[in-house]
Design an enzyme around this catalytic site. Sequence first.
Site, PDB file in Angstrom:
ATOM      1  N   ASP A   1       2.938   2.108  -4.864  1.00 56.22           N
ATOM      2  CA  ASP A   1       2.910   2.069  -6.348  1.00 56.22           C
ATOM      3  C   ASP A   1       3.567   3.311  -6.933  1.00 56.22           C
ATOM      4  OD1 ASP A   1       0.708   3.666  -5.575  1.00 56.22           O
ATOM      5  OD2 ASP A   1      -0.613   2.903  -7.152  1.00 56.22           O
TER       6      ASP A   1
ATOM      7  N   GLU B   1       0.837  -1.210   0.000  1.00 58.88           N
ATOM      8  CA  GLU B   1       0.000   0.000   0.000  1.00 58.88           C
ATOM      9  C   GLU B   1       0.868   1.256   0.000  1.00 58.88           C
ATOM     10  OE1 GLU B   1      -3.098   0.184  -1.136  1.00 58.88           O
ATOM     11  OE2 GLU B   1      -3.837  -1.073   0.484  1.00 58.88           O
TER      12      GLU B   1
ATOM     13  N   ASP C   1      -4.469   1.014  -9.272  1.00 58.61           N
ATOM     14  CA  ASP C   1      -5.921   0.809  -9.348  1.00 58.61           C
ATOM     15  C   ASP C   1      -6.371   0.534 -10.775  1.00 58.61           C
ATOM     16  OD1 ASP C   1      -5.585   1.558  -6.777  1.00 58.61           O
ATOM     17  OD2 ASP C   1      -6.717   3.431  -6.903  1.00 58.61           O
TER      18      ASP C   1
ATOM     19  N   TYR D   1      -3.026  12.654   0.397  1.00 53.33           N
ATOM     20  CA  TYR D   1      -2.391  11.688  -0.521  1.00 53.33           C
ATOM     21  C   TYR D   1      -1.219  12.367  -1.247  1.00 53.33           C
ATOM     22  CZ  TYR D   1      -1.938   8.107  -4.127  1.00 53.33           C
ATOM     23  OH  TYR D   1      -1.448   7.119  -4.945  1.00 53.33           O
TER      24      TYR D   1
HETATM   25  C1  GLA Z   1      -5.103   5.024  -4.096  1.00 55.95           C
HETATM   26  C2  GLA Z   1      -4.308   5.325  -5.366  1.00 55.95           C
HETATM   27  C3  GLA Z   1      -3.357   4.179  -5.706  1.00 55.95           C
HETATM   28  C4  GLA Z   1      -2.511   3.766  -4.519  1.00 55.95           C
HETATM   29  C5  GLA Z   1      -3.398   3.580  -3.273  1.00 55.95           C
HETATM   30  C6  GLA Z   1      -2.566   3.331  -2.042  1.00 55.95           C
HETATM   31  O1  GLA Z   1      -5.980   3.973  -4.300  1.00 55.95           O
HETATM   32  O2  GLA Z   1      -5.166   5.561  -6.441  1.00 55.95           O
HETATM   33  O3  GLA Z   1      -2.544   4.545  -6.800  1.00 55.95           O
HETATM   34  O4  GLA Z   1      -1.476   4.664  -4.283  1.00 55.95           O
HETATM   35  O5  GLA Z   1      -4.223   4.696  -3.028  1.00 55.95           O
HETATM   36  O6  GLA Z   1      -1.836   2.159  -2.161  1.00 55.95           O
END
Ligand code: GLA
Length: 375
Positions: free
Chosen positions: A25, A22, A160, A210
């Site tokens: 990416d 998590e 995702d 984020y």
């Molecule tokens: C969101 C983002 C992904 C990833 C997750 C955390 O879903 O869209 O790209 O970074 O958070 O793992």
Amino acid sequence: MIEANGNQLIVRSPGRINLIGEHVDYNDGFVLPAAIDKSITMTLRKNGSKSRCTIKSKGFDSVLVADLYSLKPGTEGWHNYALGVLHEIQVLNPGLKGFDCEMESNVPVGSGVSSSAALECGLAFGLNELFELGFDKLELIKIGQNAEHNFVGTKCGIMDQFASVMGKENHAILLDCQSLDFEYIPIKLEPYRLLMLNTNVSHNLSTGEYNIRREQCEEGLELLVKKYGIESSFRDVSMKKLDESKKELGPIIYDRCSYVVEEIKRVQEAVVALKNDNLGLFGRFMFETHRGLSKKYEVSCPELDFLVELAKTEPQILGARMMGGGFGGCTLNIIHKKSIDHFVNKVSVAYKDKFGIDPSYFVTVPSDGTYLIKE
Ligand code: GLA
């Protein structure tokens, strides 16, 4: 449902879970997502116009009407995901023309199972087929990701959209986010199940926080690159280098970077455990990931922490952790099938008592990625 004809098609595009890996990416790490059996179904047809597009979502009163010649971010939540996809396609290919789309979804929104990627990938995939635009799957994935960067404002990684498009029934995808090489890993859980517990909170910090996490990691990496002359990638960062640089990094950046380095290693070890059918060990890695996300990366919240703590008291749960971007949404639990009812009842009472909110839940299975149902 509209009748099928030559100018119309129906596409199904799933949400995703992530078993482990998590917030790595976008840090050149490894992730282990899977598409799920909850999806958006879209019916698309050409409407003969050069640029007029309409998208209707069942459950929302409003219809999104867009002109391909004047695309700009809108105000309503889901509109930007769709507008972003149209924009990214427009930039790359002049073949897109007016269309009408109706969509219906059973992917829970704001739950960390990426209803957004389902929408982006379904729309990109459907339009690619309808107008024969010639994009390959990786290009469709990147169209979805860039839509989110440029129209939604979340500087997300590629996980995702990759999972939504590339998912395979009963498999997870081990994706190397640096090279984009990937491998399908069979998921053999019997007698266990993948239980999603939804906190039903979404703290709305998500986009801002984020992007801040991403910047903090970039800042830490830059310092290490300058100091050691290494490649600009977390793959070349060791815990030793991090520890030596603790003072220069400062406590927050150090914590963020050390979580990333640990998680990259953890995913690789967890995959070995999975390949050896050692679900118990895999589950322990999940608990460790949660601890890191909560204490070092600080993307959890009291509701998620509570659900994971409760999972730890249940002997029939092998592992549990928050999943996705964080600050709300779901926990993922690997639980014995016979304990699901008992645990869900226990959680419902305890969670309601503590937060005054009813949690919800669903059991899911790794499923196929975006596909055409009907032409
Ligand atoms: C969101 C983002 C992904 C990833 C997750 C955390 O879903 O869209 O790209 O970074 O958070 O793992």
